[in-house]
Motif scaffolding. Structure first.
Motif, PDB file in Angstrom:
ATOM      1  N   UNK A 189      -0.627   2.216  16.242  1.00 31.03           N
ATOM      2  CA  UNK A 189       0.711   2.533  15.749  1.00 31.03           C
ATOM      3  C   UNK A 189       1.247   3.763  16.464  1.00 31.03           C
ATOM      4  N   UNK A 203      -5.491  -2.004  14.931  1.00 28.60           N
ATOM      5  CA  UNK A 203      -4.057  -1.906  15.203  1.00 28.60           C
ATOM      6  C   UNK A 203      -3.721  -0.504  15.697  1.00 28.60           C
ATOM      7  N   UNK A 224       1.340  -5.871   3.702  1.00 25.89           N
ATOM      8  CA  UNK A 224       0.409  -6.666   4.488  1.00 25.89           C
ATOM      9  C   UNK A 224       1.095  -7.951   4.932  1.00 25.89           C
ATOM     10  N   UNK A 280       5.184  -0.975   8.156  1.00 17.82           N
ATOM     11  CA  UNK A 280       5.384   0.222   7.371  1.00 17.82           C
ATOM     12  C   UNK A 280       6.853   0.503   7.127  1.00 17.82           C
ATOM     13  N   UNK A 281       7.119   1.142   5.993  1.00 18.29           N
ATOM     14  CA  UNK A 281       8.442   1.672   5.734  1.00 18.29           C
ATOM     15  C   UNK A 281       8.669   2.916   6.580  1.00 18.29           C
ATOM     16  N   UNK A 307      -1.862  -5.180  18.113  1.00 19.80           N
ATOM     17  CA  UNK A 307      -2.897  -5.583  17.175  1.00 19.80           C
ATOM     18  C   UNK A 307      -3.906  -6.426  17.943  1.00 19.80           C
ATOM     19  N   UNK A 359      -8.876  -2.798  10.175  1.00 17.71           N
ATOM     20  CA  UNK A 359      -8.911  -3.590   8.948  1.00 17.71           C
ATOM     21  C   UNK A 359     -10.368  -3.977   8.726  1.00 17.71           C
ATOM     22  N   UNK A 362      -6.504  -0.503   5.273  1.00 18.87           N
ATOM     23  CA  UNK A 362      -6.660   0.017   6.622  1.00 18.87           C
ATOM     24  C   UNK A 362      -7.356   1.366   6.576  1.00 18.87           C
ATOM     25  N   UNK A 394     -11.880  -6.944  10.905  1.00 30.22           N
ATOM     26  CA  UNK A 394     -11.067  -8.112  11.215  1.00 30.22           C
ATOM     27  C   UNK A 394     -10.224  -7.863  12.451  1.00 30.22           C
ATOM     28  N   UNK A 395      -9.626  -6.682  12.495  1.00 31.44           N
ATOM     29  CA  UNK A 395      -8.792  -6.349  13.637  1.00 31.44           C
ATOM     30  C   UNK A 395      -8.599  -4.845  13.721  1.00 31.44           C
ATOM     31  N   UNK A 402      -1.258 -12.600   9.838  1.00 26.76           N
ATOM     32  CA  UNK A 402      -1.103 -12.812  11.279  1.00 26.76           C
ATOM     33  C   UNK A 402      -1.855 -14.022  11.770  1.00 26.76           C
ATOM     34  N   UNK A 411       5.594   4.381  10.497  1.00 30.66           N
ATOM     35  CA  UNK A 411       4.775   3.909  11.599  1.00 30.66           C
ATOM     36  C   UNK A 411       5.371   2.645  12.216  1.00 30.66           C
ATOM     37  N   UNK A 420      -6.851 -12.488   7.845  1.00 27.73           N
ATOM     38  CA  UNK A 420      -6.544 -11.618   8.968  1.00 27.73           C
ATOM     39  C   UNK A 420      -5.097 -11.169   8.875  1.00 27.73           C
ATOM     40  N   UNK A 421      -4.924  -9.870   8.758  1.00 27.42           N
ATOM     41  CA  UNK A 421      -3.600  -9.351   8.465  1.00 27.42           C
ATOM     42  C   UNK A 421      -3.201  -8.250   9.420  1.00 27.42           C
ATOM     43  N   UNK A 422      -1.877  -8.146   9.610  1.00 28.24           N
ATOM     44  CA  UNK A 422      -1.305  -6.963  10.229  1.00 28.24           C
ATOM     45  C   UNK A 422      -0.552  -6.222   9.140  1.00 28.24           C
ATOM     46  N   UNK A 423      -0.054  -5.068   9.490  1.00 25.60           N
ATOM     47  CA  UNK A 423       0.629  -4.247   8.503  1.00 25.60           C
ATOM     48  C   UNK A 423       1.928  -3.728   9.077  1.00 25.60           C
ATOM     49  N   UNK A 474       0.851  -1.181   0.000  1.00 21.79           N
ATOM     50  CA  UNK A 474       0.000   0.000   0.000  1.00 21.79           C
ATOM     51  C   UNK A 474       0.890   1.235   0.000  1.00 21.79           C
TER      52      UNK A 474
END
Lengths: 120, 114
Positions: free
Chosen positions: B36, B34, A97, A111-112, B49, B93, B102, B31-32, A100, B44, A106-109, A34
């Motif tokens: 940051x 989070x 993405x 970041x750069x 989570x 999410x 997101x 879904x969840x 998890x 970030x 079901x995802x976490x993210x 993203x």
């Protein structure tokens, strides 16, 4: 943990030139990336979503020809700001993405570290 | 469309205080959620989570709770320190998004002074 490396961290370019920003997933395969833009004291604005090997999906109001996104491999996605102008000056952040929970969508993210673009 | 709101927008406290940051979302089909942290000019960092089936998650001095039915989450910071100064963002999410995007709040800018 999953790490995304983003480069460059800062770039200054002349108006009319193009700038490429890279995001690499270091220890995992990022099928979806993203790209966000952030204005001072504002939250993140999603620009586009890219999937490896296919065309990016752009958010409404984002110019596809100006912000070129390439996701040619599972570990690299690039954003090219073409013919940059001062109004393109902003903070750009990529995100990948990360699964998890197996077996569920079901995802976490992750970041750069972001790229500060200044167009003069 | 999912909308995420964070209150307060800014918070300034002396070192040692316990803090509560609030996040609310309009569509409970998630879904969840989070939390940051963002330092000035940086990307970030994921703090916590919480899955939609969970009520809370803890990491060190941080505790995040989730009440999905009411569309609320809180981030509790115990014994705040100057190093906690940053902007805290919550993001959900959304189940309604086929792209798995997101939705972010605008953040709470926290300053902890010595």
């Amino acid at each position: 943990g999953a790490v995304v490396s983003q480069h460059p961290s800062r770039v200054i370019c002349k108006s009319g030139t193009s700038v490429k920003i890279e995001c690499r997933s270091l220890d995992f395969q990022a099928t979806t990336m993203f790209w966000y833009r952030q204005f001072p004291k504002q939250s993140l604005m999603l620009m586009a979503t890219s999937n490896e090997g296919s065309k990016a999906t752009y958010e409404q109001g984002v110019e596809k020809d100006k912000f070129l996104i390439n996701h040619a491999s599972l570990t690299l996605s690039t954003l090219t700001v073409t013919s940059a102008h001062p109004e393109d000056s902003s903070f750009y952040i990529c995100s990948a993405r990360v699964v998890v929970m197996w077996g569920q969508a079901n995802y976490g993210y992750t970041f750069g570290s972001g790229t500060r673009l200044t167009v003069v | 469309k999912q909308e995420v709101t964070q209150i307060p927008a800014a918070l300034s406290v002396p070192e040692g205080e316990n803090l509560v940051l609030n996040c609310s979302f309009t569509d409970s089909a998630i879904y969840n959620l989070q939390w940051f942290r963002q330092d000035p000019g940086k990307g970030l960092t994921s703090l916590l989570l919480i899955q939609s089936s969970q009520r809370e998650q803890t990491s060190g001095r941080l505790n995040a709770s989730l009440d999905k039915s009411s569309g609320r989450s809180t981030l509790y910071i115990a014994a705040s320190q100057p190093g906690d100064s940053a902007t805290y963002l919550c993001a959900v999410l959304d189940r309604g998004s086929t792209l798995g995007r997101l939705y972010f709040g605008r953040g709470t800018q926290l300053t902890v002074w010595p």
